[in-house]
Design a protein around this motif. Sequence first.
Motif, PDB file in Angstrom:
ATOM      1  N   VAL A   6      45.521  19.250 -13.944  1.00 40.27           N
ATOM      2  CA  VAL A   6      44.517  18.412 -14.586  1.00 40.27           C
ATOM      3  C   VAL A   6      43.150  18.712 -13.995  1.00 40.27           C
ATOM      4  CG1 VAL A   6      44.910  16.476 -12.997  1.00 40.27           C
ATOM      5  CG2 VAL A   6      43.923  16.036 -15.231  1.00 40.27           C
ATOM      6  N   MET A   8      39.449  16.787 -14.277  1.00 42.46           N
ATOM      7  CA  MET A   8      38.737  15.612 -14.778  1.00 42.46           C
ATOM      8  C   MET A   8      37.255  15.932 -14.892  1.00 42.46           C
ATOM      9  SD  MET A   8      40.942  12.820 -12.623  1.00 42.46           S
ATOM     10  CE  MET A   8      41.379  13.951 -11.301  1.00 42.46           C
ATOM     11  N   ALA A  14      42.977  10.390 -15.032  1.00 44.45           N
ATOM     12  CA  ALA A  14      44.001  11.120 -15.774  1.00 44.45           C
ATOM     13  C   ALA A  14      45.351  10.539 -15.367  1.00 44.45           C
ATOM     14  CB  ALA A  14      43.945  12.605 -15.446  1.00 44.45           C
ATOM     15  N   ARG A  70      36.474  17.242  -7.648  1.00 41.85           N
ATOM     16  CA  ARG A  70      36.530  17.064  -9.096  1.00 41.85           C
ATOM     17  C   ARG A  70      36.161  18.335  -9.858  1.00 41.85           C
ATOM     18  NH1 ARG A  70      33.140  12.363 -10.791  1.00 41.85           N
ATOM     19  NH2 ARG A  70      33.816  13.017 -12.821  1.00 41.85           N
ATOM     20  N   THR A 111      44.636   9.750 -20.763  1.00 48.13           N
ATOM     21  CA  THR A 111      43.278   9.566 -20.258  1.00 48.13           C
ATOM     22  C   THR A 111      42.804   8.219 -20.773  1.00 48.13           C
ATOM     23  OG1 THR A 111      42.105  10.460 -22.174  1.00 48.13           O
ATOM     24  CG2 THR A 111      42.837  12.040 -20.503  1.00 48.13           C
ATOM     25  N   THR A 116      39.036  15.228 -20.221  1.00 52.34           N
ATOM     26  CA  THR A 116      39.996  15.661 -19.219  1.00 52.34           C
ATOM     27  C   THR A 116      40.765  16.842 -19.793  1.00 52.34           C
ATOM     28  OG1 THR A 116      40.230  13.402 -18.410  1.00 52.34           O
ATOM     29  CG2 THR A 116      41.967  14.943 -17.804  1.00 52.34           C
TER      30      THR A 116
END
Length: 125
Positions: A6, A8, A14, A70, A111, A116
């Motif tokens: 994932v 974000m 998420a 991130r 989400t 995402t």
Amino acid sequence: SVSTDVRMLANGPAAVMGRIDSSDVFRDEKARWPSGYILRVFPEGRWELLSAAYKQPVATLASGSIALDRNHWHRLELDFRGTRVAASIDGKPLATVESLAHSRGMFGLGTEWDHTQFDNLRVTP
């Protein structure tokens, strides 16, 4: 187990979900999660392992914080062995709990309507 990479791109969390044993959630417009286990992770590193069931309060099984960048992809995983539910991020264990709430079911990704990206989804029995 269910796992996914994932990334974000916004401020929202998420989620990876497993053992979703009912879709009754869609009969209740106020329900936030399907009936199952949810690992929800926020871009700043806060996380929650939840158990949700139709018309029941969502139970927080574990929560905490982990250092996340991130700007990078992260691997979220829920692993199930009998009554044991284990959550990890990037291979680092977050929590292992015992729960009888959900014994089998579907998986899901989620989400909160944020940007995402998901990749490399893997589901194993």
